[in-house]
Design a protein around this motif. Structure first.
Motif, PDB file in Angstrom:
ATOM      1  N   LEU A   7      36.362  34.377  34.167  1.00 14.45           N
ATOM      2  CA  LEU A   7      36.440  35.601  33.373  1.00 14.45           C
ATOM      3  C   LEU A   7      35.599  36.701  34.007  1.00 14.45           C
ATOM      4  CD1 LEU A   7      37.489  37.018  30.895  1.00 14.45           C
ATOM      5  CD2 LEU A   7      35.501  36.209  29.644  1.00 14.45           C
ATOM      6  N   LYS A  10      37.306  38.036  36.948  1.00 16.43           N
ATOM      7  CA  LYS A  10      38.494  38.740  36.472  1.00 16.43           C
ATOM      8  C   LYS A  10      38.105  40.131  35.957  1.00 16.43           C
ATOM      9  CE  LYS A  10      42.616  38.473  36.332  1.00 16.43           C
ATOM     10  NZ  LYS A  10      43.195  38.522  37.632  1.00 16.43           N
ATOM     11  N   VAL A  11      37.079  40.162  35.127  1.00 15.97           N
ATOM     12  CA  VAL A  11      36.634  41.437  34.563  1.00 15.97           C
ATOM     13  C   VAL A  11      36.249  42.388  35.689  1.00 15.97           C
ATOM     14  CG1 VAL A  11      34.799  42.547  33.221  1.00 15.97           C
ATOM     15  CG2 VAL A  11      35.888  40.489  32.360  1.00 15.97           C
ATOM     16  N   ARG A  14      39.362  43.669  37.491  1.00 16.04           N
ATOM     17  CA  ARG A  14      40.165  44.564  36.655  1.00 16.04           C
ATOM     18  C   ARG A  14      39.568  45.964  36.609  1.00 16.04           C
ATOM     19  NH1 ARG A  14      44.441  42.641  32.657  1.00 16.04           N
ATOM     20  NH2 ARG A  14      45.066  40.862  33.904  1.00 16.04           N
ATOM     21  N   ARG A  15      38.266  46.011  36.401  1.00 15.00           N
ATOM     22  CA  ARG A  15      37.610  47.316  36.247  1.00 15.00           C
ATOM     23  C   ARG A  15      37.049  47.726  37.596  1.00 15.00           C
ATOM     24  NH1 ARG A  15      40.053  46.319  32.504  1.00 15.00           N
ATOM     25  NH2 ARG A  15      39.444  45.149  30.661  1.00 15.00           N
TER      26      ARG A  15
END
Ligand SMILES: Nc1ncnc2c1ncn2[C@@H]1O[C@H](COP(=O)(O)OP(=O)(O)OP(=O)(O)O)[C@@H](O)[C@H]1O
Ligand SMILES: [Mg+2]
Lengths: 415, 220
Positions: A7, A10-11, A14-15
């Motif tokens: 996660l 991933k975070v 993504r950002r």
């Protein structure tokens, strides 16, 4: 754990914009801290030719103290070291040598400026120079006042050019002819005992004051203990000897000197005031720690703000986790861990960048003599700094997130 | 299974006090499928949040599985984790996590091995007919599929009670039917107690009982 790590990554991916800004701030900050850490490590940890300095104590200063705050301090004299240090019982070896001084060397009428030290023979048995040619100076060289010299490969290049053999050649130092008997690998200027370009026996070129009774001069002394465990005993014996010295100058009442590690000597010199205050090492260490903390404060604040701004965007997730029974501690751990992933990534980038910066420093600052490098210990420090940085900057946003009311979080995150 | 006695819920903001629920009594026996209906703002979600231990009543007592719940935040989280499952109108899947990882979330707060979690999550997804979508991200699924993932997440920990706040509210009627079929199947086969808020008469009629609220009061 794996769930949290994926996660976190991933975070981050993504950002991209936030990640880029945060990573940039973190890696630049850690880069600067790592460069300083590397320099400090290169100065204070035992490295060739001072590899044995983990069990060496240095006598680099003698101070005079009088009533009303008058004081005076400087390098010790030969007489002082000869009388109070060289004879210390229990020391494995003691060396006495001059401080580095600029000199002019002539070879075939051409002048070359170089840094000179005069040393006794013991100096070469405590320091571990890497010999490229010939041999070290010996005690016999010193007692006979033999006109022999050891030079660095750097000076060899300057004097003879190319890869010509220097051993056996004659050079002129201070108007006197010296025969080169050895060539060693160049030494970084950070080595307080090892640095020089050329070395000759003490008795050939001893500066004025060689035979005086004065306590101050231009000499350094080093004591090789059998082990670090002997440090306290050596220091106690030395302190007893110093306490018995009666100052010649009536303005002063006490003489002070101590046997220091390289860092302790640095700490003593660093801050203003009484150099023999027992809290000085602590003072200097805290000073630099606080400096590092202040330096970290701004990028940490930046991370905190970015972390807080993400609360809104992740409120649904926080609401869901709470609804499904996440205790506050688990949420705090999750978000701090995510922040740690970010700072560790930043630290890795910073570590690589600091390697580049050090390589540039090695190449452009001649005095460094290629002595700055990274090692496992510095990497360990870097990770320690990154962990501290990550936890500190992640804790507050994480705590705020964990405090969200689940219903509010599910509805869209009212803080 | 769920017992509410004289429940009041007052929302206090800086100026206004809203009496969202007044003197609610409700007893849901184990295995019952209850739907809650009423006009917008009558307090349906508030009621469900209280039953779900996401919020606390202003007055009255609430018992879940025979236990009065008036304990610490920590213990409430435990009860939510072990006894309750939630399905929301807007799914609330975590977009950065794969379907399987979303379903695992409730199990993260239980002591079990990663492999065990994975196994249970896969079984739950199988239950809602989405085994083939484990490695997808939520945005790659249709609304109905996303809600099925949300149901899988709600049942992965085998809770005795399922709370659903307008689970079909964001879906077209065909997808809504699909979701209702799954809920009925769970109710029938696992004897899961279900409380569902809905605006749809058609779905409400299929449940065992309809509780009606009006302006914070129970009217049926
Ligand atoms: N956090 C809050 N603060 C203040 N008032 C609130 C809060 N949550 C709900 N209310 C009020 O409580 C009443 C009941 O709200 P609730 O959300 O339970 O209604 P609902 O029946 O679920 O409506 P809908 O069908 O529109 O979802 C409403 O008047 C609402 O404005
Ligand atoms: Mg509602």
């Amino acid at each position: 754990m794996r769930n949290y790590l994926t996660l976190a990554l991933k975070v981050l991916t993504r950002r991209k914009f936030f990640t880029f800004i945060s990573l940039f701030g973190v890696s630049v900050t850690l880069l600067v801290l790592m460069v300083f850490t590397a320099i400090a490590d290169n100065v204070f940890s035992p490295r060739a030719p001072e590899s044995r300095f983990d069990r060496v104590l240095c006598a680099y200063a003698v101070g005079w103290y009088g009533d009303g705050g008058t004081s005076h301090s400087g390098w010790p004299s030969y007489a002082f070291l000869d009388k109070y240090v060289r004879t210390l019982p229990g020391a494995e070896k003691v060396a006495v040598f001059t401080t580095p001084e600029g000199t002019a060397i002539y070879k075939d009428g051409r002048r070359t400026d170089a840094i000179l030290r005069t040393t006794d023979g013991e100096y070469w048995r405590i320091l571990d120079f890497r010999f490229l040619e010939g041999r070290a100076l010996t005690n016999a060289d010193d007692t006979q006042g033999a006109y022999v010299a050891v030079i660095t490969d750097k000076l060899r290049e300057q004097l003879f050019g190319g890869k010509v053999k220097a051993e056996g050649q004659t050079i002129s130092i201070d108007g006197r002819p010296f025969r080169v008997v050895g060539v060693v690998k160049r030494v970084p200027a950070m080595r307080l005992a090892g640095y020089a370009d050329v070395w000759v026996p003490l008795r050939t070129l001893a500066p004025s004051g060689f035979e005086t009774e004065m306590l101050n001069g231009h000499y350094q002394g080093i004591v090789l203990a059998k082990s670090r465990a002997d440090f306290p005993r050596l220091r106690r014996e030395f302190a007893t000897r110093i306490a018995a010295i009666k100052p010649i100058d009536p303005r002063f009442t006490t003489v002070k000197s101590s046997l220091d590690t390289t860092f302790q000597f640095f700490a003593r010199m660093f801050a203003p005031g009484n150099q023999y205050d027992p809290n000085r090492v602590l003072f200097t260490a805290s000073f630099f720690s606080i400096l590092a903390l202040l330096f970290m404060a701004l990028p940490a604040l930046n991370l905190v703000i970015i972390g807080l701004s993400r609360i809104l965007e992740r409120s649904s997730e926080i609401g869901v986790r709470k609804a499904f029974g996440a205790p506050r501690g688990a949420l705090i751990r999750q978000f701090v861990l995510e922040n740690l992933v970010l700072t560790f990534l930043g630290a890795l980038i910073g570590f690589v960048l600091s390697g580049i910066v050090l390589a540039i420093l090695n190449g452009t600052v001649p005095i460094v003599n290629g002595g700055l490098d990274l090692n496992v210990r510095i990497f360990f420090y870097a990770m320690l700094i990154a962990a501290f940085f990550g936890v500190v900057s992640g804790l507050y946003p994480a705590w705020r997130m964990s405090r969200l009311h689940p219903v509010a979080a599910l509805r869209g995150g009212v803080l | 299974m769920i017992k509410l006695e004289n429940i009041d819920k007052v929302y206090r903001t800086a100026r206004v006090e809203t009496l969202a629920l007044h003197n609610i009594n409700l007893d849901v026996p184990s295995g019952e499928f209850v739907s809650v209906m009423g006009p917008s703002g009558c307090g349906k979600s508030t009621l469900l949040n209280l039953i779900g231990l996401l919020d606390r009543p202003t007055a009255g007592t609430l018992a879940i599985d025979g236990q009065n719940v008036e304990t610490s935040e920590r213990k409430l989280a435990r009860v939510r984790n072990e006894k309750l499952g939630f399905v929301f109108q807007t799914f609330h899947l975590v977009p950065d996590l794969k379907v399987i990882d979303n379903v695992e979330i409730p199990l993260l707060y239980r002591k079990m091995s990663g492999a065990q979690r994975r196994k249970l999550a896969a079984a739950a997804l199988d239950r809602v007919g989405l085994s083939s979508r484990m490695q997808h991200f939520p945005t790659q699924l249709s609304g109905g599929q996303q809600q099925r993932v949300a149901i899988a997440r709600a049942i992965v920990g085998k809770p005795r009670i399922l709370l659903a706040d307008e689970p079909t509210g964001n879906l077209d009627s065909a997808m809504g039917d699909e979701i209702m079929d799954i809920l009925h199947e769970l109710n029938r086969e696992e004897k899961t107690t279900i409380v569902m808020v809905t605006h749809d008469d058609r779905f409400a009629r299929r449940t065992d009982r309809i509780v009606r609220l009006f302006d914070g009061r129970r009217v049926a």
